[in-house]
Design an enzyme around this catalytic site. Structure first.
Site, PDB file in Angstrom:
ATOM      1  N   GLU A  61      -6.620   6.865  -1.074  1.00 41.06           N
ATOM      2  CA  GLU A  61      -6.398   5.515  -0.230  1.00 41.06           C
ATOM      3  C   GLU A  61      -7.011   4.450  -1.009  1.00 41.06           C
ATOM      4  O   GLU A  61      -6.380   3.440  -0.734  1.00 41.06           O
ATOM      5  CB  GLU A  61      -7.041   5.882   1.067  1.00 41.06           C
ATOM      6  CG  GLU A  61      -6.242   6.893   2.044  1.00 41.06           C
ATOM      7  CD  GLU A  61      -4.867   6.367   2.080  1.00 41.06           C
ATOM      8  OE1 GLU A  61      -4.623   4.956   2.513  1.00 41.06           O
ATOM      9  OE2 GLU A  61      -4.080   7.283   2.141  1.00 41.06           O
TER      10      GLU A  61
ATOM     11  N   HIS B  44       1.596   4.194  -2.891  1.00 39.49           N
ATOM     12  CA  HIS B  44       1.511   5.829  -2.895  1.00 39.49           C
ATOM     13  C   HIS B  44       2.601   6.346  -3.550  1.00 39.49           C
ATOM     14  O   HIS B  44       2.546   7.427  -4.168  1.00 39.49           O
ATOM     15  CB  HIS B  44       1.412   6.223  -1.368  1.00 39.49           C
ATOM     16  CG  HIS B  44       0.005   6.021  -0.964  1.00 39.49           C
ATOM     17  ND1 HIS B  44      -0.964   6.658  -1.358  1.00 39.49           N
ATOM     18  CD2 HIS B  44      -0.268   5.716   0.396  1.00 39.49           C
ATOM     19  CE1 HIS B  44      -1.778   6.524  -0.362  1.00 39.49           C
ATOM     20  NE2 HIS B  44      -1.572   5.861   0.646  1.00 39.49           N
TER      21      HIS B  44
ATOM     22  N   HIS C 199       0.841  -1.383  -0.026  1.00 42.37           N
ATOM     23  CA  HIS C 199      -0.064   0.094   0.030  1.00 42.37           C
ATOM     24  C   HIS C 199       0.797   1.384   0.273  1.00 42.37           C
ATOM     25  O   HIS C 199       0.503   2.196  -0.838  1.00 42.37           O
ATOM     26  CB  HIS C 199      -1.075  -0.295   1.355  1.00 42.37           C
ATOM     27  CG  HIS C 199      -1.780   1.242   1.575  1.00 42.37           C
ATOM     28  ND1 HIS C 199      -3.177   1.285   1.295  1.00 42.37           N
ATOM     29  CD2 HIS C 199      -1.366   2.431   1.969  1.00 42.37           C
ATOM     30  CE1 HIS C 199      -3.376   2.532   1.624  1.00 42.37           C
ATOM     31  NE2 HIS C 199      -2.344   3.166   1.964  1.00 42.37           N
ATOM     32  N   GLU C 200       1.993   1.335   0.809  1.00 43.17           N
ATOM     33  CA  GLU C 200       2.530   2.458   1.050  1.00 43.17           C
ATOM     34  C   GLU C 200       3.484   2.664  -0.187  1.00 43.17           C
ATOM     35  O   GLU C 200       3.771   3.712  -0.879  1.00 43.17           O
ATOM     36  CB  GLU C 200       3.794   2.178   1.905  1.00 43.17           C
ATOM     37  CG  GLU C 200       2.942   2.171   3.521  1.00 43.17           C
ATOM     38  CD  GLU C 200       1.890   3.528   3.749  1.00 43.17           C
ATOM     39  OE1 GLU C 200       2.161   4.348   3.064  1.00 43.17           O
ATOM     40  OE2 GLU C 200       0.959   3.361   4.204  1.00 43.17           O
TER      41      GLU C 200
END
Lengths: 184, 405
Positions: free
Chosen positions: B228, B148, B144-145
């Site tokens: 998100e 980003h 997930h990071e």
């Protein structure tokens, strides 16, 4: 006069597009090579880790000589493989052997608690994952290249400059495609 | 994946210019309310503040963020698993540079990524997160990071954040200024020139100064929420295991701890809202993150496959009404990506003392403590500034030689 200019312009246009397609093909081929070297790095890493794993486990698993032999054999076979197809075959055999070994480990709670073993196991597990992810990236690149080589008009240039289609890195069967089950 | 990045950039520009317009309008109106010819000057001052802040955030935004969070750079030895997972995700995403890995010595489980420049990106996770999650869950969080960073969210959110900050500063200064000067200057103003246009302008300026920060903040939060979801979708595409991220999110949300080093501006960069107590009562409009229960439901609903289209399908099902979350061009991504089986054992709830010990050990490792395990089963933990060459085990009195690298 006008006819000459038109012909000249068309010629220049043709040259530009040939150069463009040729460069794109070279770039794709390099990307495939790069992706392959990524897999290769991880495969080598796995080969390096296996003696470690065997050394750590040997003291605990005295009655599992057969398992160790299978792994060592599979490893040396995998290290000798040359072509993409050969590698895929021998590496999946190695994965299978490792799988079996890690299942046997379940019967040795002392080994499972050993700090050294745990860290080797973590490294091995991570290497398996990296192989899987690198394979994913490699196959994507191969698909791009092969599409370009087969499709018109880039196929004309690919054929005349002798660009070859690359092999996919496919593992043998679905069961072995899975990353070996490593329990923590 | 590339379509997502491109579409993101396009959208970012639209929103960015929208927020920029608000800032310019604010500067102009405030300038005009001070004196009739002041509009242009106010506009220039507002622009100057914005440019300076953007420069600061571009050149040192990463380090400011990392320092504010109290994160510490670690190497492979401190937490091999974390390091390996970051490397795995780097390979999966095809990123050129290995992100730096930071650990935040705090108990609240959370994580964030920075990376205004691709070659200097970093991921940071808290000690509490590492002690709670198993390998698959941690992989989900890291994916997930990294998404980003890949989707250029960090770049956009930091610039939007500074823009928001500039607007907030300017309107605060103006509102306070008029409040305090309204008493002292009223007599002077009414006697010197009775200009009605001035008063109207002042009212307009006050209205804009009050509304501008609120509007831009809502805009900022709306984008933040969408990013998100998008990062969740990309993460699943990388790991091919939605359950991992889902259960990680559940564990993160079940913790009631606040991350003490997070602020309102940095909050959107974290995987889950780090300010739980404050954010709880507010409505959906003002939250930086979508409700975790919803994110989990979407992830758990992905039974068919793990490409971006599958995420959109599951998103529509959970939300009830279709809302285009992922750019249409990226929805052509219909590669039949199959789900992977989970491979880590469940990490059940461990006792609070055990967890506190794990977190403590991790923080000691981050701070370069030397660990010596004694034959009697005791682990001696020496701080980095321990100078003597020998140490004695307090339980069995055995002596050990201290080796420092």
């Amino acid at each position: 006069m006008i006819g000459l200019i038109v012909v000249l312009a068309l010629l220049i246009l043709a040259v530009i597009s040939v150069v463009g397609i040729y460069n794109a093909l070279v770039q794709l081929r390099n990307q495939v090579k790069n992706a392959w070297s990524q897999i290769d790095v991880q495969l080598k890493r796995r080969h390096d880790l296996i003696p470690n794993l065997v050394e750590t486990a040997k003291g605990y698993m005295k009655h599992e000589r057969e398992t160790f032999e299978t792994i060592t054999q599979a490893r040396s076979q995998a290290m000798g493989a040359q072509s993409v197809g050969d590698k895929a075959k021998s590496e999946s055999a190695l994965s299978g052997a490792l799988n079996k070994f890690l299942l046997t480990v379940e019967n040795y709670p002392d080994l499972k608690a050993n700090q050294n073993f745990l860290s080797v196991q973590e490294e091995l597990k991570s290497t398996e994952n990296k192989i899987a992810f690198a394979r994913q990236a490699y196959n994507d690149q191969v698909l791009f290249l092969n599409n370009k080589i087969q499709m018109f008009p880039s196929n004309l240039i690919a054929n005349s400059f002798n660009f070859k289609q690359e092999e996919f890195f496919e593992l043998e069967d679905e069961a072995q495609r899975e990353v070996p089950e490593v329990k923590f | 994946m590339w379509e997502v990045i491109k579409a993101n950039q396009r959208k970012s520009w639209v929103l960015f210019s929208l927020m920029g317009t608000v800032l310019i309008l604010l500067g102009f109106v405030i300038g005009a309310s001070v004196s009739p010819e002041g509009g242009l000057i106010g506009l220039i001052i507002a622009l100057a503040i914005w440019i300076i802040m953007s420069f600061v955030s571009y050149f040192s935004g990463d380090s400011i963020m990392l320092r504010m969070s109290g994160a510490q750079l670690v190497n492979h030895n401190v937490h091999p698993q974390l390091f390996n997972i970051v490397e795995e995700m780097k390979i999966a995403s095809g990123m050129k540079h290995m992100p730096k890995v930071y650990i935040i010595p705090q108990e609240a489980p959370n994580a964030f990524a920075t990376g205004i420049h691709q070659d200097q990106c970093a991921v940071a996770v808290t000690a509490g997160l590492l002690s709670r999650l198993n390998r698959d869950e941690l992989q989900g969080v890291i994916a997930h990071e990294m998404s980003h960073i890949m989707n250029r969210d960090v770049l956009f959110m930091s610039f939007a954040g500074t823009l928001l900050g500039s607007i907030a500063i300017i309107s605060q200064v103006f509102l306070r200024g008029t409040y305090y000067s309204s008493f002292s200057s009223r007599r002077y103003r009414s006697s010197s020139r009775n200009n009605q246009g001035d008063g109207v302008m002042l009212i307009i300026a006050l209205a804009v100064a009050i509304l501008a920060p609120v509007l831009t903040q809502l805009l900022y939060f709306a984008i933040s929420r969408k990013r998100e979801y998008l990062a969740d979708a990309s993460a699943v595409r990388l790991t091919r295991y939605p359950q991992g991220l889902a259960s990680a999110l559940e564990k993160i949300s079940s913790s009631k701890l606040d991350l003490t080093t997070a602020t309102k501006i940095t909050a959107p960069l974290y995987i889950a809202n780090p300010l739980k107590q404050k954010g709880k009562k507010l409505s959906d409009l003002t939250s930086t993150h979508p409700p975790i229960s919803e994110r989990v439901k979407i992830l758990r609903g992905m039974q068919q496959g793990v490409n971006l289209n599958d995420y959109q399908v599951s998103f529509n099902k959970v939300k009830g009404q279709p809302e285009l979350l992922i750019p249409a061009t990226a929805l052509k991504d219909k590669d039949p990506l199959s789900l992977r089986q989970g491979s880590s054992k469940k990490k059940g709830p461990i006792s609070p003392t055990q967890q506190a010990r794990e977190i403590g050990d991790l923080i000691r490792r981050v701070n370069d403590f030397l660990f010596i395990s004694c034959a009697c089963g005791l682990t001696i933990k020496l701080p980095a500034n321990y100078n003597r060459s020998q140490v004695q085990c307090p339980r069995c009195q055995k002596k050990y030689h201290v080796q420092k690298e």
